[in-house]
Design an enzyme around this catalytic site. Structure first.
Site, mmCIF file in Angstrom:
data_model
loop_
_atom_site.group_PDB
_atom_site.id
_atom_site.type_symbol
_atom_site.label_atom_id
_atom_site.label_comp_id
_atom_site.label_asym_id
_atom_site.label_seq_id
_atom_site.Cartn_x
_atom_site.Cartn_y
_atom_site.Cartn_z
ATOM 1 N N ALA A 229 0.840 -1.202 0.000
ATOM 2 C CA ALA A 229 0.000 0.000 0.000
ATOM 3 C C ALA A 229 0.870 1.246 0.000
ATOM 4 O O ALA A 229 2.037 1.215 0.409
ATOM 5 C CB ALA A 229 -0.924 0.006 1.216
ATOM 6 N N ASP A 230 0.279 2.325 -0.460
ATOM 7 C CA ASP A 230 0.925 3.632 -0.376
ATOM 8 C C ASP A 230 -0.158 4.674 -0.137
ATOM 9 O O ASP A 230 -1.245 4.588 -0.714
ATOM 10 C CB ASP A 230 1.697 3.962 -1.656
ATOM 11 C CG ASP A 230 2.521 5.228 -1.488
ATOM 12 O OD1 ASP A 230 3.455 5.214 -0.664
ATOM 13 O OD2 ASP A 230 2.215 6.236 -2.151
ATOM 14 N N THR A 231 0.138 5.636 0.720
ATOM 15 C CA THR A 231 -0.828 6.675 1.078
ATOM 16 C C THR A 231 -0.251 8.050 0.782
ATOM 17 O O THR A 231 0.920 8.305 1.074
ATOM 18 C CB THR A 231 -1.203 6.572 2.576
ATOM 19 O OG1 THR A 231 -1.767 5.284 2.829
ATOM 20 C CG2 THR A 231 -2.205 7.646 2.971
ATOM 21 N N THR B 279 -5.180 6.204 -0.673
ATOM 22 C CA THR B 279 -4.364 5.016 -0.445
ATOM 23 C C THR B 279 -4.603 4.049 -1.593
ATOM 24 O O THR B 279 -5.749 3.686 -1.879
ATOM 25 C CB THR B 279 -4.698 4.324 0.892
ATOM 26 O OG1 THR B 279 -4.441 5.234 1.964
ATOM 27 C CG2 THR B 279 -3.844 3.074 1.085
ATOM 28 N N GLY B 280 -3.519 3.674 -2.239
ATOM 29 C CA GLY B 280 -3.582 2.628 -3.249
ATOM 30 C C GLY B 280 -3.056 1.352 -2.635
ATOM 31 O O GLY B 280 -2.084 1.379 -1.878
#
Length: 196
Positions: free
Chosen positions: A75-77, A111-112
């Site tokens: 994940a990345d935010t 978030t992806g």
């Protein structure tokens, strides 16, 4: 939930570990070093997906060498206002500037995340709209000195003491703002299990 493979959370974030633990599913963590470079031609939503993919690719390479099979979660935010992205600050001055810009306004937290198995690659992003109350320079400085949120996108943690006093409204998933949209991850895991 009967998982076909063990879950590997590829994240160094203690907040993501805490959030995934709320599912009561067993998982292990793995750290991967990826550049996490922003592409200025992409939107914030596209950037979080690209970085989540990049992390998943790095883990897939490691797993291929060990011949392990797993459900990999990355994940990345990012915090943004429109196309303007607020990353992790380099220190007090940059954090102060970010919060001065965000205070009294609404911004987006994107978030992806990617869930990857040997046969399935699922990615999506979730957006939450957060509005901060107007904050004085003294309030911003006090928060930064107390919490030192320099490892957080946008220079704040919604769950932090003091910052909770400045959140006017949230439209969307709270857990997404912390770093992992749990309900969407849970639904995606269920879909993966159904396809096995």
């Amino acid at each position: 939930m009967n998982l076909p493979y063990p879950i590997i959370l590829a994240s160094q974030s203690p907040r993501r570990r805490e959030l995934l633990a709320l599912t009561l599913l067993p998982f292990e963590t793995m750290s991967v070093n990826t550049p996490e470079t922003l592409n200025p031609t992409l939107s914030p939503e596209e950037n979080v997906l690209a970085i989540a993919h990049e992390k998943a690719d790095a883990v897939a390479t490691i797993l291929a060498h060990t011949k392990r099979q797993a459900i990999v979660l990355t994940a990345d935010t990012m915090v943004a206002q429109g196309r303007h992205i607020f990353g992790k600050p380099s220190g007090f001055d940059e954090a102060f500037s970010m919060l001065q810009h965000l205070q009294g306004k609404t911004h987006q937290v994107h978030t992806g995340f990617t869930l990857r198995t040997p046969t399935i690659n699922h990615s999506e992003y979730v957006t939450t709209h957060v509005t901060l109350n107007a904050m004085s320079s003294e309030a911003i400085a006090h928060y930064l000195h107390q919490q030192q949120p320099y490892d957080k996108a946008g220079s704040y943690g919604i769950q932090d003491p003091l910052m909770a006093c400045h959140i006017s409204s949230i439209n969307g998933c709270y857990y997404n703002v912390v770093g992992l949209p749990l309900s969407r991850v849970w639904l995606a895991l269920q879909a993966i299990i159904a396809q096995q």
